[in-house]
Design a protein around this motif. Structure first.
Motif, PDB file in Angstrom:
ATOM      1  N   VAL A  29       0.847  -1.199   0.000  1.00  9.65           N
ATOM      2  CA  VAL A  29       0.000   0.000   0.000  1.00  9.65           C
ATOM      3  C   VAL A  29       0.880   1.245   0.000  1.00  9.65           C
ATOM      4  O   VAL A  29       0.594   2.227  -0.700  1.00  9.65           O
ATOM      5  N   ALA A  30       1.967   1.213   0.754  1.00  7.33           N
ATOM      6  CA  ALA A  30       2.880   2.368   0.803  1.00  7.33           C
ATOM      7  C   ALA A  30       3.502   2.618  -0.577  1.00  7.33           C
ATOM      8  O   ALA A  30       3.566   3.771  -1.034  1.00  7.33           O
ATOM      9  N   SER A  41       2.416   8.726  -8.300  1.00  9.65           N
ATOM     10  CA  SER A  41       2.541   7.414  -7.668  1.00  9.65           C
ATOM     11  C   SER A  41       1.877   6.390  -8.586  1.00  9.65           C
ATOM     12  O   SER A  41       1.146   6.756  -9.516  1.00  9.65           O
ATOM     13  N   PRO A  42       2.086   5.094  -8.321  1.00  9.79           N
ATOM     14  CA  PRO A  42       1.321   4.090  -9.063  1.00  9.79           C
ATOM     15  C   PRO A  42      -0.192   4.319  -8.934  1.00  9.79           C
ATOM     16  O   PRO A  42      -0.942   4.086  -9.891  1.00  9.79           O
ATOM     17  N   ALA A  43      -0.643   4.820  -7.786  1.00 15.64           N
ATOM     18  CA  ALA A  43      -2.072   5.116  -7.611  1.00 15.64           C
ATOM     19  C   ALA A  43      -2.523   6.193  -8.596  1.00 15.64           C
ATOM     20  O   ALA A  43      -3.619   6.098  -9.163  1.00 15.64           O
ATOM     21  N   SER A 104      -7.767   7.520  -4.793  1.00 16.32           N
ATOM     22  CA  SER A 104      -8.296   7.364  -3.432  1.00 16.32           C
ATOM     23  C   SER A 104      -7.244   6.797  -2.482  1.00 16.32           C
ATOM     24  O   SER A 104      -7.376   6.933  -1.275  1.00 16.32           O
ATOM     25  N   GLY A 105      -6.245   6.141  -3.031  1.00 20.47           N
ATOM     26  CA  GLY A 105      -5.223   5.513  -2.197  1.00 20.47           C
ATOM     27  C   GLY A 105      -5.544   4.078  -1.839  1.00 20.47           C
ATOM     28  O   GLY A 105      -4.731   3.386  -1.237  1.00 20.47           O
ATOM     29  N   ASP A 106      -6.718   3.612  -2.218  1.00 24.76           N
ATOM     30  CA  ASP A 106      -7.154   2.253  -1.914  1.00 24.76           C
ATOM     31  C   ASP A 106      -6.697   1.325  -3.042  1.00 24.76           C
ATOM     32  O   ASP A 106      -7.292   1.325  -4.126  1.00 24.76           O
ATOM     33  N   ALA A 168       8.971   2.606 -13.251  1.00 23.68           N
ATOM     34  CA  ALA A 168      10.049   3.584 -13.052  1.00 23.68           C
ATOM     35  C   ALA A 168       9.919   4.269 -11.704  1.00 23.68           C
ATOM     36  O   ALA A 168      10.923   4.541 -11.039  1.00 23.68           O
ATOM     37  N   ARG A 169       8.694   4.528 -11.279  1.00 22.30           N
ATOM     38  CA  ARG A 169       8.468   5.174  -9.982  1.00 22.30           C
ATOM     39  C   ARG A 169       8.992   4.300  -8.846  1.00 22.30           C
ATOM     40  O   ARG A 169       9.562   4.781  -7.883  1.00 22.30           O
ATOM     41  N   LEU A 170       8.796   3.002  -8.987  1.00 18.10           N
ATOM     42  CA  LEU A 170       9.264   2.066  -7.962  1.00 18.10           C
ATOM     43  C   LEU A 170      10.790   1.955  -7.982  1.00 18.10           C
ATOM     44  O   LEU A 170      11.421   1.860  -6.937  1.00 18.10           O
TER      45      LEU A 170
END
Length: 173
Positions: A29-30, A41-43, A104-106, A168-170
């Motif tokens: 989740v983080a 972010s991936p979100a 939403s972050g979910d 790439a973000r990761l």
């Protein structure tokens, strides 16, 4: 990927859905939420894909509302369309309006929405005859009027582009 027929597109859309889903399922989740409006972010990427895929599926559900393509207009190849998209990105084009993500972050809900949206698009594409992909068009906010085939090419390329963005973000938090 180098889709040419409707069958190729259908297969490749499912492959992209699987690749994005598998990547997102592997995130904590983080990790999923690490980012900002300035550095997605991936979100953010996943929400943007949901916002981008849904209008294509909705438009494909009402083909009688889509404009006809001029007789002398033919679809670009997947590679040519992707190159045009990359060129626009290099010019600094960014998401605007309803395509700007507000995640939403979910993780579970975001992934379910993404999968459902791409499933809906895939289901619509299955109902279209090959010839109609060339004779009807959809507007794209950056690339202009595209044949439905080109819009499906774009959708595939766009999903893969944002998968690479998540990866790439990761790699470079």
């Amino acid at each position: 990927m180098n889709p040419q027929t409707r069958a190729d597109l259908l297969r490749d859309l499912l492959l992209a859905r699987s690749a994005v889903s598998e990547f997102v399922r592997g995130l904590s989740v983080a990790q999923f939420n690490e980012g900002s409006a300035a550095r997605w972010s991936p979100a953010h990427h996943l929400d943007h894909l949901c916002r981008s895929n849904a209008p294509v599926a909705a438009a494909m559900a009402v083909p009688d509302r889509l404009p006809r393509v001029p007789d002398d207009r033919r679809s670009r190849t997947f590679a040519a369309l992707y190159a045009d998209y990359q060129a626009r990105l290099a010019e600094g084009v960014q998401a605007t309006g309803r395509f700007v993500p507000e995640p939403s972050g979910d993780l579970a809900a975001g992934l379910a929405e993404y999968q459902d949206g791409l499933d809906a698009l895939h289901a619509q594409a299955q109902t279209w005859p090959e010839t109609d992909l060339e004779t009807l068009a959809m507007p794209h906010p950056v690339l202009g009027l595209l044949t439905v085939r080109e819009m499906l090419y774009f959708t595939l390329a766009h999903n893969l582009h944002h998968l690479r963005g998540m990866q790439a973000r990761l790699e470079h938090p």
